[in-house]
Design a protein around this motif. Structure first.
Motif, PDB file in Angstrom:
ATOM      1  N   VAL A   1      -3.426  -2.547   0.990  1.00  0.00           N
ATOM      2  CA  VAL A   1      -2.675  -3.775   1.246  1.00  0.00           C
ATOM      3  C   VAL A   1      -2.230  -4.335  -0.104  1.00  0.00           C
ATOM      4  O   VAL A   1      -3.000  -4.342  -1.066  1.00  0.00           O
ATOM      5  CB  VAL A   1      -3.482  -4.835   2.028  1.00  0.00           C
ATOM      6  N   ILE A   2      -0.962  -4.757  -0.165  1.00  0.00           N
ATOM      7  CA  ILE A   2      -0.396  -5.288  -1.403  1.00  0.00           C
ATOM      8  C   ILE A   2       0.412  -6.536  -1.071  1.00  0.00           C
ATOM      9  O   ILE A   2       1.243  -6.518  -0.163  1.00  0.00           O
ATOM     10  CB  ILE A   2       0.529  -4.249  -2.095  1.00  0.00           C
ATOM     11  N   ALA A   3       0.158  -7.605  -1.816  1.00  0.00           N
ATOM     12  CA  ALA A   3       0.951  -8.829  -1.713  1.00  0.00           C
ATOM     13  C   ALA A   3       1.763  -8.966  -2.995  1.00  0.00           C
ATOM     14  O   ALA A   3       1.215  -8.900  -4.096  1.00  0.00           O
ATOM     15  CB  ALA A   3       0.044 -10.040  -1.525  1.00  0.00           C
ATOM     16  N   GLN A   4       3.071  -9.133  -2.842  1.00  0.00           N
ATOM     17  CA  GLN A   4       3.963  -9.255  -3.991  1.00  0.00           C
ATOM     18  C   GLN A   4       4.260 -10.719  -4.290  1.00  0.00           C
ATOM     19  O   GLN A   4       4.235 -11.562  -3.395  1.00  0.00           O
ATOM     20  CB  GLN A   4       5.272  -8.513  -3.723  1.00  0.00           C
ATOM     21  N   SER A   5       4.596 -11.006  -5.546  1.00  0.00           N
ATOM     22  CA  SER A   5       4.914 -12.375  -5.949  1.00  0.00           C
ATOM     23  C   SER A   5       6.162 -12.910  -5.249  1.00  0.00           C
ATOM     24  O   SER A   5       6.377 -14.118  -5.186  1.00  0.00           O
ATOM     25  CB  SER A   5       5.100 -12.450  -7.470  1.00  0.00           C
ATOM     26  N   THR A   6       6.949 -12.024  -4.671  1.00  0.00           N
ATOM     27  CA  THR A   6       8.159 -12.427  -3.946  1.00  0.00           C
ATOM     28  C   THR A   6       7.850 -12.896  -2.526  1.00  0.00           C
ATOM     29  O   THR A   6       8.740 -13.335  -1.809  1.00  0.00           O
ATOM     30  CB  THR A   6       9.131 -11.236  -3.846  1.00  0.00           C
ATOM     31  N   GLY A   7       6.577 -12.762  -2.107  1.00  0.00           N
ATOM     32  CA  GLY A   7       6.189 -13.140  -0.756  1.00  0.00           C
ATOM     33  C   GLY A   7       6.129 -11.958   0.195  1.00  0.00           C
ATOM     34  O   GLY A   7       5.638 -12.078   1.312  1.00  0.00           O
ATOM     35  N   LEU A   8       6.591 -10.814  -0.234  1.00  0.00           N
ATOM     36  CA  LEU A   8       6.564  -9.606   0.581  1.00  0.00           C
ATOM     37  C   LEU A   8       5.139  -9.036   0.619  1.00  0.00           C
ATOM     38  O   LEU A   8       4.432  -9.081  -0.381  1.00  0.00           O
ATOM     39  CB  LEU A   8       7.524  -8.582  -0.024  1.00  0.00           C
ATOM     40  N   VAL A   9       4.741  -8.535   1.775  1.00  0.00           N
ATOM     41  CA  VAL A   9       3.413  -7.948   1.942  1.00  0.00           C
ATOM     42  C   VAL A   9       3.570  -6.536   2.487  1.00  0.00           C
ATOM     43  O   VAL A   9       4.361  -6.292   3.391  1.00  0.00           O
ATOM     44  CB  VAL A   9       2.557  -8.784   2.921  1.00  0.00           C
ATOM     45  N   GLU A  10       2.800  -5.600   1.925  1.00  0.00           N
ATOM     46  CA  GLU A  10       2.827  -4.211   2.385  1.00  0.00           C
ATOM     47  C   GLU A  10       1.466  -3.812   2.942  1.00  0.00           C
ATOM     48  O   GLU A  10       0.441  -4.096   2.328  1.00  0.00           O
ATOM     49  CB  GLU A  10       3.120  -3.255   1.226  1.00  0.00           C
ATOM     50  N   VAL A  11       1.458  -3.150   4.067  1.00  0.00           N
ATOM     51  CA  VAL A  11       0.281  -2.466   4.579  1.00  0.00           C
ATOM     52  C   VAL A  11       0.655  -0.998   4.557  1.00  0.00           C
ATOM     53  O   VAL A  11       1.624  -0.588   5.197  1.00  0.00           O
ATOM     54  CB  VAL A  11      -0.078  -2.928   6.012  1.00  0.00           C
ATOM     55  N   GLN A  12      -0.083  -0.228   3.760  1.00  0.00           N
ATOM     56  CA  GLN A  12       0.257   1.176   3.583  1.00  0.00           C
ATOM     57  C   GLN A  12      -0.911   2.074   3.961  1.00  0.00           C
ATOM     58  O   GLN A  12      -2.072   1.683   3.838  1.00  0.00           O
ATOM     59  CB  GLN A  12       0.651   1.445   2.130  1.00  0.00           C
ATOM     60  N   LYS A  13      -0.567   3.262   4.394  1.00  0.00           N
ATOM     61  CA  LYS A  13      -1.556   4.309   4.626  1.00  0.00           C
ATOM     62  C   LYS A  13      -1.069   5.538   3.890  1.00  0.00           C
ATOM     63  O   LYS A  13       0.118   5.695   3.640  1.00  0.00           O
ATOM     64  CB  LYS A  13      -1.716   4.595   6.113  1.00  0.00           C
ATOM     65  N   GLY A  14      -2.013   6.401   3.563  1.00  0.00           N
ATOM     66  CA  GLY A  14      -1.628   7.596   2.841  1.00  0.00           C
ATOM     67  C   GLY A  14      -2.786   8.541   2.696  1.00  0.00           C
ATOM     68  O   GLY A  14      -3.751   8.509   3.463  1.00  0.00           O
ATOM     69  N   ALA A  15      -2.671   9.374   1.665  1.00  0.00           N
ATOM     70  CA  ALA A  15      -3.677  10.395   1.404  1.00  0.00           C
ATOM     71  C   ALA A  15      -3.820  10.567  -0.100  1.00  0.00           C
ATOM     72  O   ALA A  15      -2.907  10.256  -0.864  1.00  0.00           O
ATOM     73  CB  ALA A  15      -3.278  11.712   2.056  1.00  0.00           C
ATOM     74  N   TYR A  16      -4.989  11.066  -0.487  1.00  0.00           N
ATOM     75  CA  TYR A  16      -5.205  11.382  -1.894  1.00  0.00           C
ATOM     76  C   TYR A  16      -5.691  12.810  -2.022  1.00  0.00           C
ATOM     77  O   TYR A  16      -6.277  13.377  -1.106  1.00  0.00           O
ATOM     78  CB  TYR A  16      -6.195  10.410  -2.542  1.00  0.00           C
ATOM     79  N   ASP A  17      -5.417  13.395  -3.177  1.00  0.00           N
ATOM     80  CA  ASP A  17      -5.912  14.716  -3.530  1.00  0.00           C
ATOM     81  C   ASP A  17      -6.681  14.535  -4.834  1.00  0.00           C
ATOM     82  O   ASP A  17      -6.070  14.349  -5.899  1.00  0.00           O
ATOM     83  CB  ASP A  17      -4.752  15.693  -3.700  1.00  0.00           C
ATOM     84  N   ALA A  18      -8.005  14.543  -4.744  1.00  0.00           N
ATOM     85  CA  ALA A  18      -8.850  14.282  -5.915  1.00  0.00           C
ATOM     86  C   ALA A  18      -8.681  15.350  -6.991  1.00  0.00           C
ATOM     87  O   ALA A  18      -8.703  15.032  -8.178  1.00  0.00           O
ATOM     88  CB  ALA A  18     -10.316  14.195  -5.493  1.00  0.00           C
ATOM     89  N   GLU A  19      -8.499  16.617  -6.605  1.00  0.00           N
ATOM     90  CA  GLU A  19      -8.332  17.693  -7.591  1.00  0.00           C
ATOM     91  C   GLU A  19      -7.019  17.582  -8.337  1.00  0.00           C
ATOM     92  O   GLU A  19      -6.964  17.750  -9.548  1.00  0.00           O
ATOM     93  CB  GLU A  19      -8.439  19.057  -6.913  1.00  0.00           C
ATOM     94  N   LYS A  20      -5.943  17.298  -7.622  1.00  0.00           N
ATOM     95  CA  LYS A  20      -4.623  17.167  -8.252  1.00  0.00           C
ATOM     96  C   LYS A  20      -4.398  15.776  -8.829  1.00  0.00           C
ATOM     97  O   LYS A  20      -3.411  15.541  -9.522  1.00  0.00           O
ATOM     98  CB  LYS A  20      -3.516  17.485  -7.236  1.00  0.00           C
ATOM     99  N   LYS A  21      -5.304  14.833  -8.538  1.00  0.00           N
ATOM    100  CA  LYS A  21      -5.217  13.444  -9.002  1.00  0.00           C
ATOM    101  C   LYS A  21      -3.897  12.814  -8.572  1.00  0.00           C
ATOM    102  O   LYS A  21      -3.136  12.294  -9.384  1.00  0.00           O
ATOM    103  CB  LYS A  21      -5.422  13.363 -10.511  1.00  0.00           C
TER     104      LYS A  21
END
Length: 171
Positions: free
Chosen positions: A98-118
């Motif tokens: 979750v990210i809140a921007q100074s412009t008032g915009l809010v993002e709810v994001q989902k994703g994936a990570y690869d620990a080996e590839k960083k």
């Protein structure tokens, strides 16, 4: 003096890895403060360059990373943009952000990570309080010890396009 004694242990990932929550450990390569320069643009705005500082911090025992970012104009140092939020990695390689921007915009994001590839890849699920923005993607990657990221954005008028990119060095 007390602060100076604490700084090395809080910034060193190897000495503090034992206190990092197991859920955070696979993306602990992000922890710390990163600083550098980026460039932005979009079909509806002029291209620009900026300075940036990004911080990923972790409270021992908590399965979450706190995130904060600020940018400024390179020539004048005048503040441009800021955002903050929380990253919650899951043991299955997925991540919720979750990210809140100074412009008032809010993002709810989902994703994936690869620990080996960083690498961490995020896709917006919800972009709130945005009259024009309808989608945002973010990709973060460690390349030769530096943090590289790309942000893409779509609006009601423009399909998903590159918007921001930067390369940051760890402080």
């Amino acid at each position: 003096m007390m602060m100076n004694q604490e700084t090395p242990s809080s910034s060193s990932s190897s000495s503090s890895s034992s206190s990092v929550h197991p859920s955070v450990l696979p993306i602990s390569f992000l922890l710390g403060t990163w600083k550098g320069e980026g460039e932005g643009g979009f079909p509806t705005i002029n291209s620009f360059k900026y300075g940036e500082q990004l911080t990923f911090s972790h409270s021992p025992g908590k399965p979450v990373i706190a995130y904060s970012q600020k940018t400024w104009k390179l020539a004048s140092g005048e503040p441009m943009h800021a955002e903050s939020g929380y990253w919650r990695p899951k043991p299955d390689g997925t991540i919720e952000v979750v990210i809140a921007q100074s412009t008032g915009l809010v993002e709810v994001q989902k994703g994936a990570y690869d620990a080996e590839k960083k690498v961490v890849k995020l896709q917006s699920e919800v972009v709130g309080n945005a009259s024009k923005v309808k989608e945002i993607t973010r990709t973060f990657e460690i390349v030769n010890g530096e943090l590289s990221y790309v942000v893409q954005m779509a609006t009601k008028m423009v399909t998903l396009q590159p918007h921001l990119k930067a390369i940051l060095k760890k402080l």
